[in-house]
Design a protein around this motif. Structure first.
Motif, PDB file in Angstrom:
ATOM      1  N   GLY A 122       0.808  -1.206   0.000  1.00 58.34           N
ATOM      2  CA  GLY A 122       0.000   0.000   0.000  1.00 58.34           C
ATOM      3  C   GLY A 122       0.846   1.262   0.000  1.00 58.34           C
ATOM      4  N   TYR A 123       2.134   1.135   0.194  1.00 58.48           N
ATOM      5  CA  TYR A 123       3.139   2.199   0.105  1.00 58.48           C
ATOM      6  C   TYR A 123       3.105   3.243   1.213  1.00 58.48           C
ATOM      7  CZ  TYR A 123       3.535   0.241  -4.544  1.00 58.48           C
ATOM      8  OH  TYR A 123       3.676  -0.613  -5.597  1.00 58.48           O
ATOM      9  N   TYR A 124       2.014   3.391   1.942  1.00 56.88           N
ATOM     10  CA  TYR A 124       1.934   4.393   2.992  1.00 56.88           C
ATOM     11  C   TYR A 124       1.846   3.680   4.345  1.00 56.88           C
ATOM     12  CZ  TYR A 124       0.997   7.383  -0.957  1.00 56.88           C
ATOM     13  OH  TYR A 124       1.093   8.035  -2.164  1.00 56.88           O
ATOM     14  N   ILE A 125       2.831   3.917   5.168  1.00 53.80           N
ATOM     15  CA  ILE A 125       2.926   3.216   6.447  1.00 53.80           C
ATOM     16  C   ILE A 125       2.730   4.231   7.579  1.00 53.80           C
ATOM     17  CG2 ILE A 125       5.453   3.456   6.489  1.00 53.80           C
ATOM     18  CD1 ILE A 125       5.553   0.688   7.834  1.00 53.80           C
ATOM     19  N   GLY A 126       2.074   3.802   8.642  1.00 57.20           N
ATOM     20  CA  GLY A 126       1.782   4.669   9.781  1.00 57.20           C
ATOM     21  C   GLY A 126       2.925   4.774  10.767  1.00 57.20           C
ATOM     22  N   MET A 127       4.125   4.431  10.354  1.00 58.73           N
ATOM     23  CA  MET A 127       5.298   4.526  11.221  1.00 58.73           C
ATOM     24  C   MET A 127       6.331   5.390  10.509  1.00 58.73           C
ATOM     25  SD  MET A 127       7.800   1.480  12.606  1.00 58.73           S
ATOM     26  CE  MET A 127       8.547   1.081  11.032  1.00 58.73           C
ATOM     27  N   ALA A 128       6.762   6.443  11.177  1.00 59.35           N
ATOM     28  CA  ALA A 128       7.809   7.279  10.602  1.00 59.35           C
ATOM     29  C   ALA A 128       9.131   6.519  10.612  1.00 59.35           C
ATOM     30  CB  ALA A 128       7.945   8.570  11.408  1.00 59.35           C
ATOM     31  N   GLN A 129      10.103   7.009   9.863  1.00 62.81           N
ATOM     32  CA  GLN A 129      11.411   6.360   9.845  1.00 62.81           C
ATOM     33  C   GLN A 129      11.986   6.354  11.259  1.00 62.81           C
ATOM     34  OE1 GLN A 129      14.132   7.929   6.971  1.00 62.81           O
ATOM     35  NE2 GLN A 129      15.760   6.529   7.558  1.00 62.81           N
ATOM     36  N   GLN A 130      12.450   5.194  11.699  1.00 54.27           N
ATOM     37  CA  GLN A 130      12.927   5.029  13.065  1.00 54.27           C
ATOM     38  C   GLN A 130      14.442   4.950  13.176  1.00 54.27           C
ATOM     39  OE1 GLN A 130      10.729   4.819  15.801  1.00 54.27           O
ATOM     40  NE2 GLN A 130       9.309   5.507  14.232  1.00 54.27           N
ATOM     41  N   ILE A 131      15.108   4.588  12.092  1.00 55.94           N
ATOM     42  CA  ILE A 131      16.547   4.320  12.147  1.00 55.94           C
ATOM     43  C   ILE A 131      17.294   5.303  11.256  1.00 55.94           C
ATOM     44  CG2 ILE A 131      18.318   2.605  11.670  1.00 55.94           C
ATOM     45  CD1 ILE A 131      16.259   0.465  12.297  1.00 55.94           C
ATOM     46  N   TYR A 132      18.288   5.924  11.853  1.00 50.34           N
ATOM     47  CA  TYR A 132      19.132   6.887  11.138  1.00 50.34           C
ATOM     48  C   TYR A 132      20.590   6.528  11.365  1.00 50.34           C
ATOM     49  CZ  TYR A 132      14.870   9.658  10.912  1.00 50.34           C
ATOM     50  OH  TYR A 132      13.597  10.077  10.676  1.00 50.34           O
ATOM     51  N   SER A 149      22.754   6.784  15.074  1.00 47.90           N
ATOM     52  CA  SER A 149      21.793   7.001  16.153  1.00 47.90           C
ATOM     53  C   SER A 149      22.024   6.048  17.328  1.00 47.90           C
ATOM     54  CB  SER A 149      20.363   6.850  15.626  1.00 47.90           C
ATOM     55  OG  SER A 149      20.162   5.561  15.097  1.00 47.90           O
ATOM     56  N   VAL A 150      22.991   5.152  17.189  1.00 47.52           N
ATOM     57  CA  VAL A 150      23.328   4.177  18.230  1.00 47.52           C
ATOM     58  C   VAL A 150      24.843   4.152  18.368  1.00 47.52           C
ATOM     59  CG1 VAL A 150      23.265   1.720  18.831  1.00 47.52           C
ATOM     60  CG2 VAL A 150      21.327   2.748  17.677  1.00 47.52           C
ATOM     61  N   ASP A 151      25.331   3.917  19.580  1.00 57.13           N
ATOM     62  CA  ASP A 151      26.766   3.750  19.804  1.00 57.13           C
ATOM     63  C   ASP A 151      27.055   2.291  20.108  1.00 57.13           C
ATOM     64  OD1 ASP A 151      27.376   6.458  19.510  1.00 57.13           O
ATOM     65  OD2 ASP A 151      26.906   6.874  21.611  1.00 57.13           O
ATOM     66  N   TYR A 152      27.938   1.674  19.328  1.00 55.28           N
ATOM     67  CA  TYR A 152      28.335   0.293  19.554  1.00 55.28           C
ATOM     68  C   TYR A 152      29.595   0.279  20.432  1.00 55.28           C
ATOM     69  CZ  TYR A 152      25.139  -1.362  15.941  1.00 55.28           C
ATOM     70  OH  TYR A 152      24.032  -1.675  15.215  1.00 55.28           O
ATOM     71  N   GLU A 153      29.633  -0.619  21.395  1.00 55.63           N
ATOM     72  CA  GLU A 153      30.778  -0.715  22.294  1.00 55.63           C
ATOM     73  C   GLU A 153      32.039  -1.199  21.591  1.00 55.63           C
ATOM     74  OE1 GLU A 153      29.768  -3.137  25.618  1.00 55.63           O
ATOM     75  OE2 GLU A 153      28.198  -1.784  26.310  1.00 55.63           O
ATOM     76  N   ILE A 198      30.823   0.966  13.098  1.00 45.89           N
ATOM     77  CA  ILE A 198      30.254   2.221  12.604  1.00 45.89           C
ATOM     78  C   ILE A 198      28.734   2.044  12.511  1.00 45.89           C
ATOM     79  CG2 ILE A 198      30.201   3.863  10.703  1.00 45.89           C
ATOM     80  CD1 ILE A 198      33.078   2.926  10.062  1.00 45.89           C
ATOM     81  N   PRO A 199      27.975   2.897  13.190  1.00 40.52           N
ATOM     82  CA  PRO A 199      26.521   2.700  13.255  1.00 40.52           C
ATOM     83  C   PRO A 199      25.763   3.259  12.057  1.00 40.52           C
ATOM     84  CG  PRO A 199      27.153   4.501  14.678  1.00 40.52           C
ATOM     85  CD  PRO A 199      28.413   3.967  14.077  1.00 40.52           C
ATOM     86  N   TYR A 200      25.921   2.615  10.907  1.00 39.64           N
ATOM     87  CA  TYR A 200      25.119   2.980   9.747  1.00 39.64           C
ATOM     88  C   TYR A 200      23.701   2.462   9.940  1.00 39.64           C
ATOM     89  CZ  TYR A 200      29.469   4.084   7.326  1.00 39.64           C
ATOM     90  OH  TYR A 200      30.662   4.626   6.964  1.00 39.64           O
ATOM     91  N   ALA A 201      22.753   3.090   9.277  1.00 41.56           N
ATOM     92  CA  ALA A 201      21.352   2.682   9.397  1.00 41.56           C
ATOM     93  C   ALA A 201      21.168   1.224   8.995  1.00 41.56           C
ATOM     94  CB  ALA A 201      20.467   3.591   8.551  1.00 41.56           C
ATOM     95  N   SER A 202      21.899   0.780   7.966  1.00 46.01           N
ATOM     96  CA  SER A 202      21.753  -0.616   7.522  1.00 46.01           C
ATOM     97  C   SER A 202      22.268  -1.588   8.585  1.00 46.01           C
ATOM     98  CB  SER A 202      22.485  -0.833   6.203  1.00 46.01           C
ATOM     99  OG  SER A 202      23.858  -0.554   6.341  1.00 46.01           O
ATOM    100  N   GLN A 203      23.345  -1.238   9.304  1.00 47.86           N
ATOM    101  CA  GLN A 203      23.867  -2.108  10.373  1.00 47.86           C
ATOM    102  C   GLN A 203      22.895  -2.168  11.544  1.00 47.86           C
ATOM    103  OE1 GLN A 203      26.732  -4.060  10.535  1.00 47.86           O
ATOM    104  NE2 GLN A 203      25.775  -4.802  12.397  1.00 47.86           N
ATOM    105  N   ILE A 204      22.322  -1.031  11.893  1.00 48.14           N
ATOM    106  CA  ILE A 204      21.361  -0.986  12.991  1.00 48.14           C
ATOM    107  C   ILE A 204      20.124  -1.802  12.628  1.00 48.14           C
ATOM    108  CG2 ILE A 204      19.901   0.523  14.381  1.00 48.14           C
ATOM    109  CD1 ILE A 204      22.037   2.746  13.831  1.00 48.14           C
ATOM    110  N   ALA A 205      19.634  -1.647  11.385  1.00 46.82           N
ATOM    111  CA  ALA A 205      18.466  -2.404  10.933  1.00 46.82           C
ATOM    112  C   ALA A 205      18.756  -3.895  10.931  1.00 46.82           C
ATOM    113  CB  ALA A 205      18.048  -1.942   9.539  1.00 46.82           C
ATOM    114  N   LYS A 206      19.956  -4.294  10.528  1.00 53.02           N
ATOM    115  CA  LYS A 206      20.336  -5.713  10.532  1.00 53.02           C
ATOM    116  C   LYS A 206      20.313  -6.262  11.954  1.00 53.02           C
ATOM    117  CE  LYS A 206      22.068  -9.503   8.817  1.00 53.02           C
ATOM    118  NZ  LYS A 206      21.167 -10.451   8.207  1.00 53.02           N
TER     119      LYS A 206
END
Length: 151
Positions: free
Chosen positions: A75-85, A88-92, A96-104
Motif C-alpha cells: 500500500g506504500y503508505y505506512i503509519g510509522m515514521a522512519q525510526q533508524i538513522y 543514532s546508536v553507539d556500539y561498544e 560504525i553505526p550505519y542505518a543498515s547495520q542498525i536495521a540488521k
C-alpha cells in the motif's frame, strides 16, 4: 535484583488496545515477537522496510497525517515514521553505526525473539545426528564381525 532470564514475562508496552491506538495514530501496533515468522520474507522484509523510506515519487498521492512513503510496505503508505538513522546508536566494539547495520541488528534480534530456543534445538539435532552416526557405525562393524564367517 536478579538478572533477567529467557523465560521471564515481558510486559506489554501499553495497558490495553485503546491506549495503544491513541499512542500510534489510531493503528494498533503489531506483536513484534512473532513478526519475522508472520510476514512473508521474514527478516529480509523487515530489513527492507526499515531501510526503505524514500521521498514521495512524482505524481504519487500525498500520504495522510502521520504516514510515510515506503515502497516495501503493501500500500506504500505506512503509519510509522522512519525510526533508524545513521549514527543514532553507539556500539561498544567500535562498529560504525550505519542505518543498515542498525536495521540488521534489529532484524536479527526480532528473528531470535520469534525462535528463542532455535540454538538449543540445533544443538540437540547435531547431538542426535552424531549419536545416530556413532550407533550406525558400531552396528555396521558388529555385523561385519559377527557375519565374517559366513563368506
Amino acid at each position: 535484583m536478579r538478572a533477567g532470564d529467557i523465560q521471564d514475562f515481558m510486559p506489554a508496552p501499553y495497558e490495553n488496545e485503546i491506549k495503544a491506538r491513541l499512542a500510534n495514530n489510531g493503528a494498533l501496533p503489531p506483536d513484534l515477537s512473532l513478526i519475522t515468522i508472520a510476514r512473508e520474507g521474514g527478516s529480509d522484509y523487515l530489513f527492507a522496510l526499515l531501510n526503505g523510506y524514500e521521498d514521495l515519487p512524482a505524481g504519487a498521492a500525498e500520504p495522510g497525517e502521520g504516514q510515510a512513503y515506503n515502497p516495501y510496505f503493501h500500500g506504500y503508505y505506512i503509519g510509522m515514521a522512519q525510526q533508524i538513522y545513521n549514527e543514532s546508536v553507539d556500539y561498544e566494539d567500535g562498529t560504525i553505526p550505519y542505518a543498515s547495520q542498525i536495521a540488521k541488528d534489529v532484524c536479527e534480534y526480532l528473528a531470535w525473539t520469534s525462535h528463542p530456543y532455535m540454538d538449543e534445538s540445533k544443538l540437540y539435532g547435531m547431538k542426535a545426528l552424531a549419536s545416530i552416526t556413532l550407533f550406525g557405525t558400531a552396528m555396521y562393524l558388529l555385523m561385519r564381525v559377527k557375519r565374517s564367517h559366513m563368506r
